[in-house]
Design a protein around this motif. Structure first.
Motif, mmCIF file in Angstrom:
data_model
loop_
_atom_site.group_PDB
_atom_site.id
_atom_site.type_symbol
_atom_site.label_atom_id
_atom_site.label_comp_id
_atom_site.label_asym_id
_atom_site.label_seq_id
_atom_site.Cartn_x
_atom_site.Cartn_y
_atom_site.Cartn_z
ATOM 1 N N ALA A 268 34.906 33.466 29.957
ATOM 2 C CA ALA A 268 35.132 34.483 29.002
ATOM 3 C C ALA A 268 36.260 34.597 28.142
ATOM 4 O O ALA A 268 37.306 34.073 28.617
ATOM 5 N N GLU A 269 36.072 34.875 27.030
ATOM 6 C CA GLU A 269 36.988 35.193 25.910
ATOM 7 C C GLU A 269 37.849 36.462 26.271
ATOM 8 O O GLU A 269 39.230 36.421 26.105
ATOM 9 N N ASP A 270 37.370 37.381 26.530
ATOM 10 C CA ASP A 270 38.158 38.760 26.656
ATOM 11 C C ASP A 270 37.154 39.675 27.448
ATOM 12 O O ASP A 270 36.025 39.632 27.724
ATOM 13 N N VAL A 271 37.860 40.653 28.006
ATOM 14 C CA VAL A 271 37.245 41.875 28.848
ATOM 15 C C VAL A 271 37.611 43.074 28.417
ATOM 16 O O VAL A 271 39.010 43.194 28.508
ATOM 17 N N PRO B 62 29.312 51.811 33.514
ATOM 18 C CA PRO B 62 30.401 52.600 34.172
ATOM 19 C C PRO B 62 30.347 52.529 35.874
ATOM 20 O O PRO B 62 29.131 52.632 36.202
ATOM 21 N N GLY B 63 31.509 52.343 36.561
ATOM 22 C CA GLY B 63 31.570 52.433 37.813
ATOM 23 C C GLY B 63 31.321 50.804 38.474
ATOM 24 O O GLY B 63 31.772 50.286 39.370
ATOM 25 N N THR B 64 31.485 49.723 37.324
ATOM 26 C CA THR B 64 31.393 48.330 37.914
ATOM 27 C C THR B 64 32.655 48.246 38.453
ATOM 28 O O THR B 64 33.786 48.648 37.532
ATOM 29 N N ASP B 65 32.987 47.269 39.239
ATOM 30 C CA ASP B 65 34.342 47.092 39.767
ATOM 31 C C ASP B 65 35.009 46.233 38.639
ATOM 32 O O ASP B 65 34.847 45.085 38.507
ATOM 33 N N GLU B 66 36.069 46.770 37.938
ATOM 34 C CA GLU B 66 36.642 46.245 36.759
ATOM 35 C C GLU B 66 37.659 44.853 37.249
ATOM 36 O O GLU B 66 37.243 44.162 36.565
ATOM 37 N N ALA B 67 38.258 45.168 38.192
ATOM 38 C CA ALA B 67 39.201 43.950 38.467
ATOM 39 C C ALA B 67 38.498 42.638 38.991
ATOM 40 O O ALA B 67 38.742 41.549 38.566
ATOM 41 N N ALA B 68 37.367 42.829 39.867
ATOM 42 C CA ALA B 68 36.449 41.942 40.134
ATOM 43 C C ALA B 68 35.930 41.077 39.239
ATOM 44 O O ALA B 68 35.696 40.121 39.149
ATOM 45 N N MET C 241 36.487 41.326 36.031
ATOM 46 C CA MET C 241 37.657 40.549 35.106
ATOM 47 C C MET C 241 37.871 39.237 35.702
ATOM 48 O O MET C 241 37.948 38.324 34.871
ATOM 49 N N ASP C 242 38.183 39.049 37.084
ATOM 50 C CA ASP C 242 38.439 37.940 37.697
ATOM 51 C C ASP C 242 37.209 37.025 37.483
ATOM 52 O O ASP C 242 37.433 35.699 37.082
ATOM 53 N N ALA C 243 36.076 37.201 37.726
ATOM 54 C CA ALA C 243 34.852 36.567 37.659
ATOM 55 C C ALA C 243 34.710 36.065 36.286
ATOM 56 O O ALA C 243 34.320 34.959 36.064
ATOM 57 N N ALA C 244 34.931 36.975 35.393
ATOM 58 C CA ALA C 244 34.556 36.455 33.907
ATOM 59 C C ALA C 244 35.755 35.484 33.373
ATOM 60 O O ALA C 244 35.416 34.580 32.782
ATOM 61 N N ILE C 245 36.997 35.690 33.791
ATOM 62 C CA ILE C 245 37.894 34.730 33.204
ATOM 63 C C ILE C 245 37.755 33.330 33.898
ATOM 64 O O ILE C 245 37.865 32.381 33.165
ATOM 65 N N GLU C 246 37.471 33.508 35.050
ATOM 66 C CA GLU C 246 37.109 32.202 35.776
ATOM 67 C C GLU C 246 35.937 31.515 35.163
ATOM 68 O O GLU C 246 35.962 30.288 35.210
ATOM 69 N N ALA C 247 34.990 32.416 34.772
ATOM 70 C CA ALA C 247 33.727 31.711 34.331
ATOM 71 C C ALA C 247 33.918 31.219 32.877
ATOM 72 O O ALA C 247 33.003 30.571 32.236
#
Length: 241
Positions: A160-163, A144-150, A152-158
């Protein structure tokens, strides 16, 4: 796990792993040996071995034990020939349970697993009876407290299937099984280190337990987990801590 209890359950699981570190070393060593036997001893070219070695490092398993397990798998040292086998069944209230084992004696293992199910209120199922209730995937949980938007962007670019953001503020990133290491490395390079991550069988839905039912279900899971041949347990059950 339900959104409101995701983080608490992850922390509880990590705590239980720390308490059983000696047993964890033995089980992870088996996984490393099998992974090295199947895909070679170089973790850079063997994703399954890389995941197993990462798990070993996560519980502070000594490097010499990791190296020994790898050498047993590659044949440099004499080792036991393990067979992978999965058992499926039901716990309290019909909650689904899958038990992944590595064994050198199937007769012994199936007898021990069946005994644990029967003694603690569950029952063994047939092959395929519950596996459809789980998704084979990579899973990472961020605090908790992780920058959600950042993230999500990094995960999608990498890739990932879902966030998913849970009610408690923790964030879950889901990947394909083969993409787990690639996505994890990319996220860590971007400054996002997961508190928990593994290739797993994620339940498609969950059964929440409280009170006495939660106690009974935990006793069944503990009995299975304490068996030497059991490597991983997957369940739709979530206990209210």
């Amino acid at each position: 796990m339900a959104g409101h209890s995701k983080w608490a359950n992850i922390q509880h699981r990590k705590g239980r792993q720390d308490e059983k570190r000696g047993a964890a070393f033995s089980k992870i060593a088996k996984e490393i040996t099998v992974a090295a036997k199947m895909g070679g001893g170089d973790a850079g070219f063997n994703p399954r071995l890389r995941v197993a070695v990462d798990k070993a490092k996560g519980v502070n398993m000594p490097k010499d034990k990791i190296d020994t397990a790898i050498k047993k798998g590659t044949g440099e040292l004499e080792g036991v020939d393990y067979v992978e086998i999965r058992y499926e069944g039901y716990g309290i209230g019909g909650a689904a349970i899958m038990v992944d084992c590595l064994t050198d004696n199937k007769t012994r293992t199936v007898a021990e697993v069946r005994h644990a199910f029967n003694k603690y209120g569950g029952n063994m199922g047939t092959e395929g009876s519950v596996v459809f209730q789980f998704k084979h995937c990579g899973q990472m949980i961020f605090a908790p407290g992780t920058d959600e938007a950042a993230l999500m962007d990094a995960a999608i670019e990498a890739g990932a299937e879902d966030v998913n953001t849970n009610d408690d503020g923790s964030i879950e990133v889901i990947t394909g099984p083969a993409d787990f290491i690639t996505v994890k490395d990319a996220l860590e390079a971007a400054g996002f280190k997961p508190e928990f991550g593994e290739v797993t069988m994620k339940p498609e839905s969950e059964n929440e337990f409280t009170g006495e039912d939660a106690v009974r279900m935990q006793k069944l899971l503990d009995a299975l987990e304490n068996l030497d041949d059991v490597q991983e347990i997957y369940t739709t059950a979530v206990m209210d801590e």
